[in-house]
Design an enzyme around this catalytic site. Structure first.
Site, PDB file in Angstrom:
ATOM      1  N   GLU A 116       0.832  -1.206   0.000  1.00 52.66           N
ATOM      2  CA  GLU A 116       0.000   0.000   0.000  1.00 52.66           C
ATOM      3  C   GLU A 116       0.870   1.263   0.000  1.00 52.66           C
ATOM      4  O   GLU A 116       0.622   2.202  -0.752  1.00 52.66           O
ATOM      5  CB  GLU A 116      -0.917   0.039   1.232  1.00 52.66           C
ATOM      6  CG  GLU A 116      -1.886  -1.122   1.382  1.00 52.66           C
ATOM      7  CD  GLU A 116      -2.958  -1.189   0.304  1.00 52.66           C
ATOM      8  OE1 GLU A 116      -3.076  -0.245  -0.490  1.00 52.66           O
ATOM      9  OE2 GLU A 116      -3.675  -2.216   0.262  1.00 52.66           O
TER      10      GLU A 116
ATOM     11  N   ARG B 284      -9.362   3.311  -7.882  1.00 59.16           N
ATOM     12  CA  ARG B 284      -8.627   3.247  -6.622  1.00 59.16           C
ATOM     13  C   ARG B 284      -9.661   3.168  -5.509  1.00 59.16           C
ATOM     14  O   ARG B 284     -10.661   3.890  -5.537  1.00 59.16           O
ATOM     15  CB  ARG B 284      -7.732   4.488  -6.419  1.00 59.16           C
ATOM     16  CG  ARG B 284      -6.758   4.787  -7.551  1.00 59.16           C
ATOM     17  CD  ARG B 284      -5.847   3.626  -7.851  1.00 59.16           C
ATOM     18  NE  ARG B 284      -5.216   3.076  -6.651  1.00 59.16           N
ATOM     19  CZ  ARG B 284      -4.603   1.912  -6.605  1.00 59.16           C
ATOM     20  NH1 ARG B 284      -4.546   1.144  -7.678  1.00 59.16           N
ATOM     21  NH2 ARG B 284      -4.060   1.491  -5.494  1.00 59.16           N
TER      22      ARG B 284
ATOM     23  N   ASN C 290       1.248   3.981  -3.010  1.00 58.05           N
ATOM     24  CA  ASN C 290       0.954   5.406  -2.816  1.00 58.05           C
ATOM     25  C   ASN C 290       2.101   6.278  -3.303  1.00 58.05           C
ATOM     26  O   ASN C 290       1.890   7.279  -3.979  1.00 58.05           O
ATOM     27  CB  ASN C 290       0.722   5.707  -1.321  1.00 58.05           C
ATOM     28  CG  ASN C 290      -0.709   5.422  -0.895  1.00 58.05           C
ATOM     29  OD1 ASN C 290      -1.563   5.124  -1.724  1.00 58.05           O
ATOM     30  ND2 ASN C 290      -0.957   5.519   0.396  1.00 58.05           N
TER      31      ASN C 290
END
Lengths: 101, 155
Positions: free
Chosen positions: B52, B113, B56
């Site tokens: 994650e 997303r 990002n």
């Protein structure tokens, strides 16, 4: 990541294997969406029993396919979830809108 | 000398901000925590949180700046059965960190997303700190203590 399709009466089943992350989700999205739009089946089932890893990019991809089935008036289901993937579904509330088999 | 200092370790990995490195970062994290004999769950939690944070950094940190050959760095350290993982980019930064951490918040809904990245990090790790400055980048610092430490401390 690999993908296999199975056409059932009025339902397309996509069997996903390997890892689902941001890197693989785009291709997954494109191939499943293309196969779904090509056929006439209303319902879509994504089988994750051979998925070895998934992060929230997979959640986004599932939401996207859910919207596709809504547009066509079909139902969406997911199956073969491991405990870890189930946890991601629960965290995001997906299990409330998508049938988990 | 602390009881578990034999496990103390630190590594620094720098990678191109390219999506194929998300898998690479997960493998690095798995290898780094292997000496702690993590449970399958703990391993998955760390891999997912790293995935994650690196996603990002790649997706949001360097949006539109790909020509600058951006890098993501991952620093992992281990002390007394607690792993600290810092994922850092020198990209655009986050204007409103609390908003970015809100479940389901995303700047990229059209891109499928989910907006669950920070929520996943928070629920899979013991703590998540986000240090960010607009125009300077973002650093995510995550910590997790491993259960095996508790078990073997009793031995």
């Amino acid at each position: 990541m690999a993908l296999r399709f199975r056409q059932e009466p009025d339902r397309l089943v996509a069997e996903v294997s390997g890892e689902i992350d941001h890197h693989s989700a785009a291709e997954l999205k494109e191939r499943i969406a293309r196969e779904y739009s090509r056929g006439t089946a209303k319902d879509l089932e994504l089988n994750f029993s051979q998925v070895t890893f998934m992060d929230s990019s997979g959640v986004g991809m599932v939401i996207g396919r859910f919207k596709d089935t809504q547009t066509r008036g079909g139902n969406m289901a997911v199956s073969g979830l491991s405990g870890d993937i189930k946890r991601l579904f629960e965290l995001s509330g997906l299990h409330k809108i998508i049938q988990v088999k | 000398m602390a009881k578990h200092n034999f496990l103390a370790n630190e590594v620094l990995v720098q990678m191109d901000a390219r999506s194929q490195n998300e898998g690479f970062a997960r493998l690095c994290a798995s290898a780094f925590i292997a000496p702690l004999n993590p449970t399958v769950s703990e391993l998955t939690e760390v891999k997912t949180a790293v995935s994650e944070a690196v996603t990002n950094a790649i997706l949001h940190g360097y949006e539109g700046r790909e020509h600058t050959a951006p890098k993501v760095t991952m620093r992992m350290s281990l002390q007394d059965y607690t792993v600290t993982i810092c994922i850092k980019d020198e990209g655009t930064g986050i204007r409103d960190v609390p908003l970015a951490r809100t479940p389901l918040f995303t700047t990229r809904p059209d891109d499928e997303r989910s907006g669950m990245g920070f929520t996943v990090m928070e629920s899979f790790m013991d703590s998540v700190e986000v240090l960010s400055a607009e125009g300077q980048g973002t650093e995510v610092v995550m910590r997790k203590r491993f259960s095996n430490g508790q078990d073997s401390a009793a031995n």
